[in-house]
Design a protein around this motif. Structure first.
Motif, short mmCIF file in Angstrom:
data_model
loop_
_atom_site.label_atom_id
_atom_site.label_comp_id
_atom_site.label_asym_id
_atom_site.label_seq_id
_atom_site.Cartn_x
_atom_site.Cartn_y
_atom_site.Cartn_z
N ALA A 27 34.78 -70.26 -37.17
CA ALA A 27 34.63 -70.34 -35.72
C ALA A 27 35.99 -70.36 -35.03
O ALA A 27 36.14 -69.83 -33.93
N LEU A 28 36.98 -70.96 -35.67
CA LEU A 28 38.33 -70.98 -35.11
C LEU A 28 39.09 -69.68 -35.36
O LEU A 28 40.18 -69.49 -34.83
N GLY A 29 38.55 -68.81 -36.21
CA GLY A 29 39.19 -67.53 -36.51
C GLY A 29 40.22 -67.60 -37.61
O GLY A 29 41.00 -66.67 -37.79
N LEU A 30 40.24 -68.68 -38.38
CA LEU A 30 41.22 -68.83 -39.45
C LEU A 30 40.76 -68.22 -40.77
O LEU A 30 41.58 -67.94 -41.64
N VAL A 31 39.45 -68.03 -40.91
CA VAL A 31 38.88 -67.52 -42.15
C VAL A 31 37.91 -66.39 -41.81
O VAL A 31 37.19 -66.46 -40.82
N VAL A 80 27.39 -67.95 -44.49
CA VAL A 80 27.51 -68.65 -43.21
C VAL A 80 28.67 -68.07 -42.41
O VAL A 80 28.56 -67.85 -41.20
N SER A 81 29.76 -67.80 -43.08
CA SER A 81 30.92 -67.23 -42.41
C SER A 81 30.62 -65.85 -41.84
O SER A 81 31.07 -65.52 -40.73
N ALA A 82 29.86 -65.05 -42.56
CA ALA A 82 29.50 -63.73 -42.06
C ALA A 82 28.65 -63.83 -40.80
O ALA A 82 28.84 -63.07 -39.84
N ARG A 83 27.73 -64.75 -40.79
CA ARG A 83 26.88 -64.93 -39.59
C ARG A 83 27.69 -65.43 -38.40
O ARG A 83 27.52 -64.95 -37.28
N VAL A 84 28.56 -66.39 -38.63
CA VAL A 84 29.38 -66.92 -37.54
C VAL A 84 30.35 -65.85 -37.04
O VAL A 84 30.54 -65.70 -35.83
N ARG A 87 28.52 -63.32 -34.86
CA ARG A 87 28.26 -63.87 -33.53
C ARG A 87 29.52 -63.95 -32.70
O ARG A 87 29.49 -63.73 -31.49
N ARG A 88 30.63 -64.29 -33.35
CA ARG A 88 31.88 -64.41 -32.65
C ARG A 88 32.38 -63.09 -32.12
O ARG A 88 32.96 -63.00 -31.04
N LEU A 89 32.16 -62.04 -32.90
CA LEU A 89 32.62 -60.71 -32.48
C LEU A 89 31.67 -60.15 -31.42
O LEU A 89 32.01 -59.43 -30.56
#
Length: 89
Positions: A27-31, A80-84, A87-89
């Motif tokens: 969510a912070l864009g670090l990973v 989970v990271s792929a879903r977040v 959504r973020r993009l």
């Protein structure tokens, strides 16, 4: 016995926070999910290494009992990271 039980509960409880930590970092864009997927082999070795350090004594079964779910949680973290990230993009 009590000390062993408390140590194992804390170790398993702490390790099960991995998807939440990865969610926050994504969510912070670090990973990114592609970065996580690229380092799967490192995660497999790292999860067994962390499990060996956390578990007390020389019980190999306890190391495997913590290492395998920890790597499974890493795989869940990729999803989970792929879903977040989507959504973020």
């Amino acid at each position: 016995y009590f000390s062993f039980t408390v140590t194992m509960c804390l170790a398993f409880g702490g390790c099960f926070q991995l998807p939440i930590v990865v969610l926050a970092l994504t969510a912070l864009g670090l990973v990114t999910p592609t970065g996580l997927a690229r380092y799967r082999r490192h995660a497999a070795v790292g999860s067994m290494l962390v499990a060996a350090i956390i578990t007390p004594g020389d019980l190999l079964i306890m190391t495997v009992m913590l290492g395998v779910p920890l790597y499974g949680l890493y795989e869940v973290s990729i999803v989970v990271s792929a879903r977040v990230n989507a959504r973020r993009l």
